[in-house]
Write an enzyme that holds these catalytic residues in place. Structure first.
Site, PDB file in Angstrom:
ATOM      1  N   ASN A 132     -11.758  -5.451  -4.286  1.00 62.09           N
ATOM      2  CA  ASN A 132     -12.613  -4.709  -3.393  1.00 62.09           C
ATOM      3  C   ASN A 132     -12.808  -3.142  -3.874  1.00 62.09           C
ATOM      4  O   ASN A 132     -11.882  -2.641  -4.403  1.00 62.09           O
ATOM      5  CB  ASN A 132     -12.271  -4.693  -1.888  1.00 62.09           C
ATOM      6  N   MET A 133     -14.053  -2.639  -3.732  1.00 67.66           N
ATOM      7  CA  MET A 133     -14.171  -1.286  -3.885  1.00 67.66           C
ATOM      8  C   MET A 133     -13.013  -0.345  -3.669  1.00 67.66           C
ATOM      9  O   MET A 133     -12.474   0.506  -4.022  1.00 67.66           O
ATOM     10  CB  MET A 133     -15.561  -0.800  -3.271  1.00 67.66           C
ATOM     11  N   LYS A 134     -12.701  -0.830  -1.983  1.00 74.23           N
ATOM     12  CA  LYS A 134     -11.832   0.260  -1.623  1.00 74.23           C
ATOM     13  C   LYS A 134     -10.343   0.177  -2.335  1.00 74.23           C
ATOM     14  O   LYS A 134      -9.518   1.069  -2.366  1.00 74.23           O
ATOM     15  CB  LYS A 134     -11.548  -0.190   0.020  1.00 74.23           C
ATOM     16  N   GLY A 135     -10.241  -1.066  -2.708  1.00 77.07           N
ATOM     17  CA  GLY A 135      -8.541  -1.195  -3.335  1.00 77.07           C
ATOM     18  C   GLY A 135      -7.515  -1.110  -2.598  1.00 77.07           C
ATOM     19  O   GLY A 135      -7.706  -1.670  -1.360  1.00 77.07           O
TER      20      GLY A 135
END
Lengths: 261, 529
Positions: A132-135
């Site tokens: 995910n983008m957020k990581g």
């Protein structure tokens, strides 16, 4: 005083508060009704585990024929740390910008990564942390990297679907997450994935990676994967491993590209 | 109201959620599903499996589908055969033996024998009544137990068992009840939610849990009734009214006196990729059965915070609670049967994380004063360090008792390692009993500083939930889901599992249980039509 301790690595014992005291703590339950016999049974079991001076510091009645114990003892065994050989992934981890730049410099395209929780596993927390983008832990996931084309197929993806998607998307790397390991369900599932990839003739064209809290690099290699990542892995570590492998493979003279289908 | 929230905004949130729910119900009532029709035949008394192990409700409904009879409702097709002298069970057995198909092959109309609708429908009436009476008997029995042992002190202690073997589950459930647990949930085998049938009989093999079958429900119910008698507390039983067989599980749970059912309006859509139209239709009917069976539903908002950040996305939990409330109301559930869910999932490294958790938990309590709120423990930030995990669970328990939660799903110190060992559950119960006892009346003793961190945070979450609900109302719930509003996951209404089991109703579609339940639950018959 601690500065003067002679800590030998050839005979390492558990450390409580004195070097080589061998002190360990453990807790377990026995299917024995609470009482003196249950406590004695716990003591004897601990002795068979290699503990001396066993002290059952706590015994609780769990109801029915079950008792819970907290036990301390001295473990007489030692380990020669100098003789150990532990397979590990040699990752020279790059930062976010460095990695994007590395791929841009060495490859004229994006790296395609296809990821999924396969089989019956519904726990996406691991794959999401990496993808995910957020990581995870302040580290961005693969979706945020400009050098990756990241596809997260989500949970409970059949191996067949994952392989089909990997072929369709011409993946460079396949990322599998396995969280549920009860009764070793992950072993059968991961083996089946490698078998399927081999049957489809793509095993050597793609990097196969498995991750999960109970996964080690050693286990991954044993199962026929290229790498295994355990708990606490950061997205940049996985990203760096993939990028270096892909770049390395791209410069192999015998590189075989997947057939177009 | 400890948080001094803006009542006007709360009212606007409710109005928005009502509008959203009206639209969802309108669409749900335009269709039926294979699982709704299987639930109908189960309620009519059909049970068992055919010679190859396929459940008879599946055999029968598949046969109706082949004959193109499902759009009018399985009940109508069953009624026509019952009017000729069969029982519903015999109708199913006829379908299993192939006789039904042979009979219908001679009749291109697919069995629409020349009987008027009124007479055929009347023939089914005794079976409809018997199904409902069976549910009422379960409710009465539960009321007897509650009269005898009381309702227990909130927060109720909720633990899970998940061995895969129902008999082993019984042993662990008995131990947990003995230690002080009030509620036992039998976790289902991984991926059961994706099976388009309910397995049959007692089962001893499962992964990450135990198959939900009617026989397993019965075995555990019997064991917990014995545990209730032994402990002098009514031990409640929980299972999952979710996945592709949601309405069937509702019917089976109603028969076997399950006390709580996990039933969330969006969980299957978001986290199991089950089709949206299928889920909303299944859920609308399921919740009516739950309501009639006096079951407390547990919604699953906590799950959003496992994929999205617990601080950034706290408002989506609240927005979803408003939507779950509105949808549950449309199915006739009383507010005190809506176990709206939320969770303690903020990163413990965040300064004042405890204050934010308390703000979120108190927010749910203040806005849904009658709801038996279900509070879920930390999972995302559990690491395998069991000692740290045990402290986090104590903090979670402190928020639970202080903010007046009703159902506390106890955190396991071994979360993120394995399904709980027998002592993990025991230690969790000890933890909760200590904290709940030590801080029993803390909530009544404290007030929050006006304009302080907690009040400010609560107001902020409410305001963001309000904005999200306005947006969801504008887009419609399917549009909001497609946009990824909940859990950061996007789903489209023309995709997902189970869509092939969604069938447009014809004008004279008949589901006698839906009609009767609407009547019994005091729902407006024309609403949503």
């Amino acid at each position: 005083m601690s500065g003067n301790l002679q800590v030998g690595l050839t005979r390492v014992m558990a450390y409580g508060d004195t070097l080589n005291d061998g002190k360990v703590q453990l807790s377990f339950s026995l299917p024995v009704r609470y009482g003196p016999e249950a406590i004695e049974a716990a003591k004897q079991l601990a002795a068979k585990m290699g503990l001396e001076d066993v002290d059952v510091v706590c015994a609780h009645d769990l109801g029915g024929p079950f008792t819970f114990f907290i036990v301390y003892g001295k473990c007489r065994h030692s380990v020669d740390v100098t003789a150990l050989s532990v397979p590990r992934i040699a990752i020279d981890s790059m930062g976010f910008d460095e990695l994007n730049e590395f791929v841009r410099a060495h490859l004229d395209r994006k790296i395609v990564v296809v990821a999924a929780c396969t089989g019956s596993d519904a726990h996406t927390v691991g794959i999401d942390a990496i993808m995910n983008m957020k990581g995870f832990a302040g580290e961005p996931g693969l979706e945020r990297y400009s050098c990756f084309e990241a596809h997260n197929l989500g949970a409970q993806v059949p191996n067949e679907t994952l392989v089909a998607e990997a072929i369709r998307l011409r993946a460079d790397a396949v990322l599998v997450s396995q969280v549920v390991t009860q009764k070793n369900v992950h072993i059968a599932n991961l083996t089946a994935l490698v078998d399927l990839a081999e049957a489809e003739g793509i095993r050597d064209d793609m990097i196969f990676i498995v991750g999960g809290p109970r996964i080690s690099h050693e286990l991954a290699l044993e199962l026929g994967f290229d790498a295994g990542f355990g708990a606490g892995t950061l997205p940049c570590q996985v990203a760096s491993f993939i990028a270096r492998q892909v770049v390395k493979n791209a410069h192999r003279t015998d590189a075989v590209l997947p057939e177009e289908r | 109201m400890k948080l001094d929230l803006d009542r006007g905004i709360i009212e606007e949130c409710r109005a928005c959620a009502r509008a959203i729910a009206d639209e969802v119900v309108r669409e749900a009532r335009a269709v039926t599903t294979t699982s709704i029709e299987r639930a109908v035949v189960r309620l009519l008394g059909v049970d068992g499996v055919d010679s190859s192990g396929v459940p008879l409700p599946n055999v029968l409904v598949d046969e109706f589908r082949r004959a193109n009879r499902l759009a009018g409702g399985a009940a109508q097709a069953v009624a026509e055969l019952v009017a000729l002298g069969m029982t519903p069970q015999q109708v199913a057995e006829t379908a299993a033996s192939g006789e039904l198909r042979a009979r219908w092959c001679e009749d291109t109309e697919g069995g629409a024998e020349a009987l008027d609708a009124y007479r055929t429908r009347a023939a089914l009436e005794p079976y409809v009544e018997a199904g409902l009476a069976r549910i009422r008997a379960s409710v009465e029995r539960r009321d007897e137990f509650l009269g005898l042992y009381g309702h227990g002190q909130e927060p109720l202690l909720y633990v899970i068992v998940a061995t895969g073997n129902i008999y082993e589950d019984v042993v662990q459930a008995e131990a947990a009840a003995h230690a002080g647990a009030d509620i036992i949930a039998v976790i289902r085998s991984t991926a059961q939610s994706l099976l388009d049938y309910v397995p049959y009989g007692a089962t001893t093999e499962g992964y990450g849990g135990t198959f939900a079958t009617q026989e397993n429900f019965r075995i555990m119910r019997r064991a917990l009734d014995e545990a209730s008698a032994a402990t002098g507390r009514y031990i409640r039983l929980v299972n999952y009214c979710s996945g592709l067989c949601m309405p069937e599980i509702a019917a089976m749970g109603a028969f076997e006196r399950l006390d709580m059912m996990l039933n969330d309006s969006m969980y299957g859509i978001l986290f199991r990729d089950i089709n949206l139209r299928r889920t909303f239709a299944d859920q609308y009917f399921s919740r009516m059965i739950n309501a009639y069976a006096d079951v407390v539903i547990n919604t699953g908002e906590d799950n959003y915070l496992t994929t999205a950040d617990a601080v950034d996305e706290a408002h989506t939990v609240l927005a979803s609670q408003f939507i779950n409330e509105a949808l549950a109301r449309r199915s006739g559930l009383r507010p005190d049967r809506m176990g709206l869910g939320h969770a303690f999932e903020i990163d413990p490294a965040l300064p004042n994380s405890f204050l934010y958790e308390l703000a979120h938990a108190q927010l749910a309590r203040d806005i849904f004063p009658e709801a038996p709120l279900k509070y879920m423990p930390p999972t995302k930030h559990m690491t395998g360090d069991v000692f740290r995990g045990y402290v986090m669970n104590a903090m979670f328990n402190l928020v639970g008792v202080t903010s007046g939660q009703s159902i506390q799903l106890l955190g396991m110190l071994t979360e993120a390692i394995h399904t709980p060992h027998i002592q993990d559950r025991y230690l969790a119960v000890k933890n909760a009993k200590y904290v709940f006892g030590a801080a029993r009346d803390l909530g009544n003793e404290i007030s929050f500083a006006p304009g302080g961190i907690i009040q400010t945070r609560a107001a902020e979450v409410l305001s963001k939930a309000h904005a999200a609900l306005l947006r969801a109302n504008e887009l419609g719930l399917p549009g909001a889901i497609a946009e990824g509003m909940f859990g950061g996951i996007s789903r489209r209404s023309d995709q997902g599992r189970g869509l092939d089991g969604v069938i447009e109703r014809v004008a004279d579609y008949w589901n006698p249980f839906e009609d009767r339940l609407r009547d019994e639950l005091g729902l407006n018959p024309s609403e949503g039509v």
